[in-house]
Structure formats: C-alpha cells, structure tokens
Design a protein around this motif. Structure first.
Motif, PDB file in Angstrom:
ATOM      1  N   GLU A  77      33.630  35.239  14.955  1.00 13.13           N
ATOM      2  CA  GLU A  77      35.005  35.606  15.516  1.00 13.13           C
ATOM      3  C   GLU A  77      35.308  34.738  16.576  1.00 13.13           C
ATOM      4  OE1 GLU A  77      36.419  39.776  15.549  1.00 13.13           O
ATOM      5  OE2 GLU A  77      34.374  40.047  15.050  1.00 13.13           O
ATOM      6  N   ASP A  91      38.629  36.719   4.684  1.00 11.52           N
ATOM      7  CA  ASP A  91      37.588  37.906   4.539  1.00 11.52           C
ATOM      8  C   ASP A  91      37.031  37.853   5.985  1.00 11.52           C
ATOM      9  OD1 ASP A  91      36.383  39.884   3.578  1.00 11.52           O
ATOM     10  OD2 ASP A  91      35.439  39.107   2.099  1.00 11.52           O
ATOM     11  N   ILE A  92      36.689  39.113   6.202  1.00  8.77           N
ATOM     12  CA  ILE A  92      35.711  39.380   7.327  1.00  8.77           C
ATOM     13  C   ILE A  92      34.542  40.007   6.963  1.00  8.77           C
ATOM     14  CG2 ILE A  92      35.469  40.858   9.601  1.00  8.77           C
ATOM     15  CD1 ILE A  92      38.508  39.997   9.978  1.00  8.77           C
ATOM     16  N   VAL A 104      33.907  35.104  10.030  1.00  5.63           N
ATOM     17  CA  VAL A 104      35.262  35.141   9.453  1.00  5.63           C
ATOM     18  C   VAL A 104      34.878  34.069   8.231  1.00  5.63           C
ATOM     19  CG1 VAL A 104      37.451  34.434  10.003  1.00  5.63           C
ATOM     20  CG2 VAL A 104      36.079  35.825  11.550  1.00  5.63           C
TER      21      VAL A 104
ATOM     22  N   ARG B  75      38.099  49.587   6.172  1.00  6.86           N
ATOM     23  CA  ARG B  75      37.331  49.142   7.317  1.00  6.86           C
ATOM     24  C   ARG B  75      38.085  49.834   8.550  1.00  6.86           C
ATOM     25  NH1 ARG B  75      36.983  42.752   6.138  1.00  6.86           N
ATOM     26  NH2 ARG B  75      35.250  42.944   4.554  1.00  6.86           N
ATOM     27  N   ILE B  93      42.813  37.429  13.455  1.00  7.63           N
ATOM     28  CA  ILE B  93      41.752  38.280  12.754  1.00  7.63           C
ATOM     29  C   ILE B  93      42.074  39.736  12.763  1.00  7.63           C
ATOM     30  CG2 ILE B  93      39.159  39.414  12.943  1.00  7.63           C
ATOM     31  CD1 ILE B  93      38.694  36.484  14.515  1.00  7.63           C
ATOM     32  N   PHE B  96      44.835  40.109  10.271  1.00  6.52           N
ATOM     33  CA  PHE B  96      44.217  39.935   9.014  1.00  6.52           C
ATOM     34  C   PHE B  96      43.859  41.384   8.605  1.00  6.52           C
ATOM     35  CE2 PHE B  96      40.107  40.071   6.453  1.00  6.52           C
ATOM     36  CZ  PHE B  96      40.597  39.412   5.373  1.00  6.52           C
TER      37      PHE B  96
END
Lengths: 338, 459
Positions: A77, A91-92, A104, B75, B93, B96
């Motif tokens: 990240e 995607d994470i 990431v 999540r 992030i 997302f």
C-alpha cells in the motif's frame, strides 16, 4: 534478443542477485522492456521488503522498475501511493501483509515507474503466483528477488531463474568467478529420481532415510539442525538422507566423516536450503558424496554488473569471458546489450 | 450482557458459538456483540428468521455455498467509512475498497432477493457504485478514470507522448499535473460518498445479520436442533431429549452415545441427587448451555423445548471460580452464593445452577447451607437446580435423582471406559431424602484396591 525467448515458456521467473547491487533491478527492467515485443501478459512482484529509492546499506541510487501499459504489478500500500504511473487497482490481498501495509494488485494504464514489494515468505508468494496465473490470467510472473538474498527462496517457488552477479560480490575476478560458480553448481545439482521426488515433496520437516528399494523411513529427528542431540544411527536404513529443511554444516560433516563417503547421497528440497559453507559442500562432493534436489531450478542466464558499490569498476569483457569459460550458461552485461 | 462477556464462561456454550459456520471476516466482532436477550418478542422474531432460512436450507442446501462464496469476500471497511465521515480525502485504495464492497454487497443482495424472503433490510448500493464506476463496467477495480474529467484525459494523453518521446522533464511535469487533477477528483468523490455512508452501513448490518442467521440455521439443520417455545416467566422450562453437542461429539469419538435427558424446571428450586459419575454436573452445564443458547437467539439441542426467559444465569461450579484465585474453594463458593443472594434480593429473575453446594466444608454445616439456599430460592420463587451428595436435607423441596448404575450383565468388567454404558442418566422424582450410597460400589467396579475398599467399609 538474448534469453527473452527462453523465459516465455515458463509461468514464473525469479531474478536473484548473488549480493546487493549486482544489477538485479536493471536485469528486471531489461526483461520487462523486451517482453513488450511479445504477445504475453506479464505480472511483476517481489519477495520481502524492498523498494527504497536509495539503497539503505550503501546509499547508492536504486532504480525503480519500469512498468508498461497493461502489465500487472503487485506492491505494498505504502509504495503504491508513491508510484509514478497511472494504474487501476484490481485487488487488495489481505493474506500477505507486509510492514508497509497490505499488497495491492494493479494494472498499468500507461507506462511509468513503481517500487515493488511482495509477500514476506515463499508460502504466500506461491499462493500469489497461483492467483496471478488463474485469477488475473497472466502468462508470466516475474519475481524480483528483493534484498539480494538467495536464502529468501524465491527461486524455490518459480519455474525459472536469472542470477545476477558482479563486482559487488568481489572485485577480484577470480574470486567472483569462484563464488558465482559455486552457486551455479548448487543450482545445477541434479534432480533425484522422479518417482522418489513425488513421494518426498510433501513430507513435513524432519530427517528421512531412503533405502535401496526407494522406501522412505522417518528418522524421528525434528530437523537436520537437531542432529547432534540424536543418539540413534541415522544410517540404519541406508545411505541416502533427505530433509526438506535447512542443511547446515553439521549434517554434511556427519556424512563426509563416514567411511565410503562415495556411497552417500544427500537430497535437499531445493538448492536454497543448502546453508552449509561452500568448503564443506565441496569437500563432501570431492570425496565422492552426492547431492541432489527434489525441486530443480532452471537457470536461464547469468547477468553481470561491473560496478561495485564501493566505487570499483571491473572490465566487463574480462569478467564476462572469465565467467563464460568457467560456467556453461549464457552470461550478459545488461547495460551493454540494452 | 454481551456474548463476548459470557462466551468464555461455559465450554459447552462456547463450543456451540465456535461451531457456527460464519463466512464473513467482519461478522465475528458483531457476533460477539449479540446481547443476552430477555425480550420474548425479539427472540421469537430472530427464531422466525432462522426458521425461514432453515426451511430454505432443507429444500436446497446449495444456498449456503452460494451465499458463502460471496460472504467470505466481504472486507472490513469501517476505517474507510470513518474517514469519509471525517472529511478525509480518500486515496485510490480506499475508493477501491468502497467500490468493491458495494458491488459485492449488491451481489449478495441479488442472491437474497432471489429467495423472496423478508428477514433483513438490505439497501441497494447501485447509486454508490455509480459514483465510482463512471464507465459502468461493474467490475471491482478502481482508478481515477479518464471519464471523470476531460482535462485529466488530456494530461494522460500528453504523458503517453512524453514517455514515448523519452522527454523526462515533460513527463515529470505532466505527472505532477495529473496528480493535482486526480486529487481534485478524489476530493469531489469523497464528498459525494458522504451521503452514502448510511446506506453502506445498513448494508454491512444486513450482511452481518444474514451471515449470523444463516450460520444459526445451518447449525440447527446440521446438529438437529429445535426451536424452543418461549413461555411466560412463571411457566415451567422443560426439555425433552436434551443433549450436549460438545460432550456428544467427544463420546462419539469413543463410539459412545450421549443419553438425552427429559427435565422440567418449575419456578422453584429443585435438589438433584445421584451417585458419582451419574452426570449431575453435565446436566447442570447442559441446562445452562440451553438457556444461554435461547437467550442469544440460537436453536437448542433437544427434540422439544419450552424455555422461560430469565434476567441472568447464575452458575456456581468448580471450574467457574477462575477469577477468585487466591481464595479457598469454600470461600469462592460461598461468595458466589452470596452474589446470587444479593442478585435475587435486588429482584433479578435468575436461573440458579449450583453443583454440589457446600461440599468443601463439614457435612453438618454443609447441609444447613444447602437447606438455607433451597429455602431462600423457594421464598423468592427462583428457578434453580442444586446438586448434592448430602442426605437428610431438611428443607422440603422438589427432588430429582439420576437413576444411576443399572444392573451389570454377567461377564462384563466395568472400567473407566465402559462404565458410561451401564449408567442410566434419566431422572426420576423422589419423595424421600435418601441419597444413593454407591460411591464404594463404583470404586470397587472401577477396580480400586480391594483391601482399601474393605478398609473403607469397616471405617
């Protein structure tokens, strides 16, 4: 285009350096650039913590990795936020967190630069490689071997590898050749009998003996490192010994001090498990002892970096010739062929 | 009292909670926040929902895996939601995370809607997805899309040219401009998302509730559990075929069976006697487990159950005084009894379960303590079960006895391993105050030194 075609038949490739500053990242950049000319989808990641723009040990400039439009890359990240590229997060990963956050997975929208980071261990790297192949449909994943340590074991989980060596290993060409050749010999260790490998590959850590009928016997020693505390005769079933764990001096010393050393075979999981001193391994093998591996690494090429971080600069041609003469594998100076 | 407070007090109950097949990683912390509920309307409402899902599972087991595949991908985005609330500008992030959560939530909602049931309030998050998906791909991926701003698209076009021309300075300048533009857009997106925090939180609650209800229904189905009838506070609590899944499971490994028990508990105390090894302790634990399960909205392991809700469950058992370390076993026990006394005096309607009360002191005073406890609970109309080995308990109260050792067939040698097979764990009402005196018989059957037993008998 040197060695690129050799890579294409594999699903995963690791680039590992024999030392820090042996030109691993240049090799990665070269490979990624050349792969643009082929119709194959590429992903790139790393193992362990990496990605400082300046090498923390020697304070030399550490190049970022250039990623091309459409490539997939995996990084932490923190480093993702420092990227200099337009990219789309796809995607994470929650399972492989590093000190710099979760991983990431992103797809490049244009060409730019990123610093890479990846799963902290081989188990999670293996999982990631599988996911990249099956979930994101990538043909080839390249793993940056990170902190330039073979011990991190990236080659153990990738199908093929490139070894980077250079003046950082030694500024004495002969010594550089010797050290590189030793590692080359370890990588080239023969694979044990195929049906035997099949049986050995999922065994838990411990010490095992293989008898003449290829039957496996658990010697009930927790690991080869605990050898000194065992009183039983580890050769009671035969002269072939296997351990999936680390192989240190003590195990090889035990083998090489036996009578008829030539009748003994030591099987390692893969070459990265051999932690014994080069002299110990060499003496054992010179006395006729055999070492083989369950998972063999495919070494595609060796690359050299004539610059040493301490400021020396070796003659690239001399270095390449000396290595080529000693080792039967293509040797390239990446900076020259670019 | 929340589930997290009682979760560790009783292994049989903890076993049932752990046994829930929770799919989503965000559900667990919410599960532990389940309240100990004394409101019959709420419990019946939960039971109706579980029953609805139970019937669906009965018809089509696949529904569990359909939900499971989606639920396990959910999540935790609590931190991100908090950031939106704090006016923080979200990064790619976080954006997302929000987008992929909303897409996933809608997918779970679709499965839920296909069932045509109404058990949770599941908002549609399409409007939120819209904000983060200007290209209408409905794919969980995110970047600051070109379509957000023509200016941004133009800068990116120039970057491509600069990269191709290897014009480093130009590229740097353009990347800076791109960053500034992207930040502007992220600020707008973050602001827009502010209005969507509420529906997102509602969706999280729906997902969590659905996950818990599904797990409870699946457990009820797999473990043959029953929906208890919730009866009034003065009505008897009764179980037919009550069993303890944790112990049943342990017995099964030894190829043994748990003998289900029938029991009725009135709003009065009851004294229970029985030989050693006759399962009095297990009975008390199993009743406590069933009461907990009911009040936390689980089905119970019995073939039939009526449960009267209580405000608290007071258990006094050997292993329960962990927090009283440093006290003698008698001190720990009597302090616990005192706690129960003060709870009852404060008008709390408790279920009191005490195992072998006052066993650690002299029988003369011990009996007095047992009698007094029964007397006290009786006067306050408290439902309770007290086990004891003492005979001549003077207080007149209802008494139950575990039937105990049956006749042992000839040629069978009792051992610690097979003795369970020759014990009848069912209960009978008794009207005298004799207690079974079988300690020495059991000791003998277990092969204790003969001379020693003789010595015991002659003492």
């Amino acid at each position: 285009m040197p060695f690129i075609e050799g890579i294409l038949k594999y699903n995963s490739l690791s680039i590992v350096g024999l030392e820090k500053n042996t030109g691993k990242t240049e090799c990665l950049n070269y490979t990624l650039k050349r792969l643009q000319n082929y119709p194959c989808s590429v992903a790139v990641t790393s193992i362990g913590i990496d990605g400082e723009t300046v090498d923390q040990v020697y304070k030399t400039q550490k190049p970022e990795v250039t990623i091309y439009d459409g490539d997939i890359f995996v990084t932490s990240e923190k480093l993702y936020r420092q990227k200099r590229i337009t990219a789309k997060i796809i995607d994470i990963l929650n399972y492989a967190s590093t000190a710099m956050g979760r991983l990431v997975v992103a797809k490049a929208i244009n060409t730019g630069k990123v610093m890479l980071s990846g799963p902290p261990d081989t188990h999670n790297l293996k999982r990631l490689l599988n996911e990249i192949k099956n979930k994101y449909n990538c043909d080839l994943t390249i793993v940056d071997g990170a902190l330039s340590r073979l011990s991190l074991g990236a080659p153990a989980v990738t199908d093929a590898m490139i070894l980077a060596t250079g003046a950082a290993v030694s500024i004495n060409i002969q010594e550089l050749v010797n050290k590189t050749k030793f590692v080359f010999n370890m990588i080239s260790l023969p694979q044990a009998d195929e049906s035997l490998c099949e049986k050995l590959k999922d065994l838990p850590n411990g010490l095992y003996a293989i008898d003449t009928d290829n039957e496996i016997h658990d010697l009930h020693v927790k690991s080869a490192l605990m050898l000194n505390s065992t009183t039983s005769d580890i050769f009671r079933y035969g002269h072939t010994i296997y351990t999936p764990g680390i192989i240190s001096d003590s195990l090889i010393n035990k083998l090489k001090t036996q009578k008829n050393t030539e009748s003994f075979t030591l099987i390692a999981k893969d070459f990265t498990r051999l932690f014994a001193a080069p002299e110990t391994i060499s003496t054992f093998m010179r006395k006729g002892g055999k070492i083989s591996v369950v998972e063999k690494s495919n070494l595609i090429a060796i690359t050299i970096n004539p610059f040493s971080p301490s400021g020396y600069f070796l003659n690239s041609d001399k270095m390449r010739d000396a290595l080529s003469n000693a080792i039967n594998i293509p040797v390239y100076d990446i900076k020259r062929i670019q | 009292m929340l589930l997290r407070n009682t979760y560790n007090t009783l292994p049989s109950f903890k076993y049932m909670v752990d046994n829930l097949n929770i799919q989503s990683p965000i559900t667990l912390k919410h599960l532990l926040d389940t309240p100990f509920c004394s409101d019959s309307t709420y419990i019946n409402d939960t039971y109706d929902k579980i029953e609805t899902l139970f019937n669906i599972i009965k018809r089509n087991n696949k529904i569990i895996s359909d939900f499971g595949m989606k639920l396990c991908q959910v999540r935790d985005i609590d931190g991100t939601l908090a950031n939106i609330g704090n006016n923080t500008i979200l990064g790619d992030i976080e954006l997302f995370e929000v987008k992929s959560f909303c897409i996933l939530s809608n997918e779970i909602r679709n499965i839920y809607n296909s069932l045509n049931i109404a058990i949770v309030n599941f908002p549609n998050l399409s409007e939120t997805v819209e904000i983060l998906d200007p290209d209408h791909t409905n794919i969980p991926s995110f970047y600051v899309y070109d379509s957000y701003s023509e200016e941004l698209a133009a800068i990116r076009k120039k970057i491509r040219i600069a990269v191709a021309d290897k014009d480093r300075d130009k590229e740097e300048q353009l990347r800076f401009e791109e960053g500034v533009k992207e930040d502007e857009i992220r600020a707008v997106l973050s602001q827009k998302l502010k209005q969507h925090v509420k529906p997102i939180r509602e969706a999280i609650n729906a997902i969590v509730e659905l996950d818990i209800l599904l797990a409870k229904a699946e457990q009820a189905f797999d473990r043959n559990l029953t929906r208890p009838d919730i009866v009034g506070t003065d009505n008897p609590t009764s179980f037919v075929g009550l069993f303890n899944p944790m112990i049943a499971c342990a017995l099964e490994e030894k190829a043994l069976k748990f003998q289900p028990i029938d029991i009725t508990l009135y709003k009065k105390p009851c004294l229970i006697t029985g030989a050693n090894m006759s399962g009095k302790t297990v009975l008390l634990k199993t009743i406590a487990m069933a009461q907990y399960l009911t009040q936390y909205g689980f089905f119970v392991p019995a073939s039939k159950a009526s449960v009267s809700l209580v405000d608290a469950i007071a258990i006094c058992m050997d292993e329960n005084d962990n927090d009283m370390k440093g006290l003698s076993s008698f001190a720990a026990e009597i302090l616990k009894v005192n706690e129960i006394v003060s709870q009852v005096n404060n008008g709390i309607n408790a279920l009191v379960l005490i195992d072998e009360l006052a066993r650690t002191t002299n029988p003369v005073e011990g009996k007095k303590i047992v009698s007094a406890t029964l007397n006290f609970l009786d006067r306050h109309n408290i439902r309770g079960l007290i086990s004891s080995h003492y005979s001549d308990i003077s207080y007149p109260t209802r008494r139950l006895r575990v039937k105990g050792l049956t006749s042992i067939p000839k040629g069978v040698t009792l051992t610690i391993n097979n003795i369970n097979m020759y014990i009848d764990y069912s209960l009978t009402e008794i009207y005298d105050d004799d207690v079974p005196q079988e300690a020495l018989r059991i000791a003998e059957l277990l092969g204790v030194d003969k001379e020693f037993i003789k010595l015991c008998e002659d003492s």
